[in-house]
Design an enzyme around this catalytic site. Structure first.
Site, PDB file in Angstrom:
ATOM      1  N   ARG A   1      40.037  42.494  33.524  1.00 14.00           N
ATOM      2  CA  ARG A   1      39.956  41.803  35.120  1.00 14.00           C
ATOM      3  C   ARG A   1      39.157  42.546  35.913  1.00 14.00           C
ATOM      4  O   ARG A   1      39.107  43.801  36.066  1.00 14.00           O
ATOM      5  CB  ARG A   1      41.200  41.716  35.703  1.00 14.00           C
ATOM      6  CG  ARG A   1      41.382  40.864  37.004  1.00 14.00           C
ATOM      7  CD  ARG A   1      42.873  40.294  37.087  1.00 14.00           C
ATOM      8  NE  ARG A   1      43.640  41.438  37.485  1.00 14.00           N
ATOM      9  CZ  ARG A   1      44.870  41.200  38.043  1.00 14.00           C
ATOM     10  NH1 ARG A   1      45.333  39.902  38.011  1.00 14.00           N
ATOM     11  NH2 ARG A   1      45.735  42.142  38.437  1.00 14.00           N
TER      12      ARG A   1
ATOM     13  N   THR B   1      36.977  40.365  41.988  1.00 11.60           N
ATOM     14  CA  THR B   1      37.293  39.138  41.912  1.00 11.60           C
ATOM     15  C   THR B   1      38.548  38.541  41.157  1.00 11.60           C
ATOM     16  O   THR B   1      38.805  37.389  41.367  1.00 11.60           O
ATOM     17  CB  THR B   1      36.135  38.378  41.257  1.00 11.60           C
ATOM     18  OG1 THR B   1      35.943  38.862  39.834  1.00 11.60           O
ATOM     19  CG2 THR B   1      34.797  38.786  41.856  1.00 11.60           C
TER      20      THR B   1
ATOM     21  N   ASP C   1      51.664  46.828  35.703  1.00 11.19           N
ATOM     22  CA  ASP C   1      50.786  46.461  34.948  1.00 11.19           C
ATOM     23  C   ASP C   1      51.118  46.787  33.386  1.00 11.19           C
ATOM     24  O   ASP C   1      51.397  47.682  33.033  1.00 11.19           O
ATOM     25  CB  ASP C   1      49.558  47.533  35.214  1.00 11.19           C
ATOM     26  CG  ASP C   1      47.983  47.120  34.463  1.00 11.19           C
ATOM     27  OD1 ASP C   1      48.193  47.107  32.986  1.00 11.19           O
ATOM     28  OD2 ASP C   1      47.082  46.832  34.963  1.00 11.19           O
TER      29      ASP C   1
ATOM     30  N   ASP D   1      48.999  49.120  31.184  1.00 10.75           N
ATOM     31  CA  ASP D   1      49.302  50.463  31.666  1.00 10.75           C
ATOM     32  C   ASP D   1      50.723  51.145  31.080  1.00 10.75           C
ATOM     33  O   ASP D   1      50.877  52.291  30.856  1.00 10.75           O
ATOM     34  CB  ASP D   1      49.169  50.724  33.058  1.00 10.75           C
ATOM     35  CG  ASP D   1      47.750  50.864  33.485  1.00 10.75           C
ATOM     36  OD1 ASP D   1      46.805  51.236  32.818  1.00 10.75           O
ATOM     37  OD2 ASP D   1      47.410  50.436  34.947  1.00 10.75           O
TER      38      ASP D   1
END
Length: 209
Positions: free
Chosen positions: A104, A108, A200, A203
């Site tokens: 990602r 943006t 996340d 992660d």
């Protein structure tokens, strides 16, 4: 949301609560992702067709059922999707596996594809795209766009936690793709993370943060 299944099984919901906890370490987090993926796969494969066969037991001949010629493929979206792979393959060990790599863009929040490797006979298979999180829906939409170029028999999307925004984006872009998830959360925050979510997933699976 006719093509969205939220699996409220008690085992899934219990494991999901531990998964969300910020104090859950990477080792346990990985195990939980895999276990929940197995349970979701059980639900997502519920409609596989069966055919009758005869099997000789130690006592007599039994008329029983086997899956009717369906070939499956699992395609995790790298990197977090690989955390679900062992769980789904434990149910369907004969399935083939493809990989689609995306990250990602931090500015943006759009997906940037960098890798795509699919089974050579993907057009003959029922495809399950797996990724723990369905946030904006961008990665899922792009991955499915790539897979559709090979004209598979069907595509389903499996995730653990979804945001309403992601579900809407994916169903608008691909209304023919069924979605299976363990929870639909409240919303996305300003950083496009699912709230309350679990942070996340990549992660936490790999211990990189």
């Amino acid at each position: 949301m006719a093509n969205v299944t939220i699996t409220n099984h008690p085992l899934i919901q219990h494991k999901l609560s531990i998964l969300r906890d910020k104090n859950t370490g990477s080792k346990e987090f990985r195990a939980l992702i895999s276990e929940i993926a197995t349970l979701l796969c059980y639900e997502a494969t519920r409609d596989l067709p069966l055919e009758e066969v005869e099997v000789e037991t130690p006592v007599a001949v039994a008329k029983t059922k086997v899956i009717s010629g369906k070939k499956l493929a699992f395609v995790p979206i790298l990197r977090a999707g690989t955390g679900m792979l062992d769980g789904v393959l434990s149910l369907v060990p004969s399935a083939k596996v493809g990989h689609i790599g995306m990250y990602r863009d931090p500015e943006t929040a759009l997906p940037i594809p960098y890798y795509c490797k699919l089974p050579a006979d993907i057009s003959q298979r029922e495809v399950f795209v797996v990724d723990p999180m369905l946030a904006t829906g961008g990665s899922a939409i792009d991955a499915i766009n790539q897979i559709k170029e090979y004209k598979p028999k069907s595509i389903k999307f499996m995730c653990i936690i979804a945001a309403p925004e992601g579900i809407k984006a994916l169903t608008d872009a691909h209304p023919d793709v069924d979605i299976f998830c363990a929870a639909c959360d409240e919303c996305l925050n300003d950083h496009k993370y699912i709230v309350p979510g679990l942070g996340d997933a990549g992660d936490r699976i790999f211990g990189t943060k």
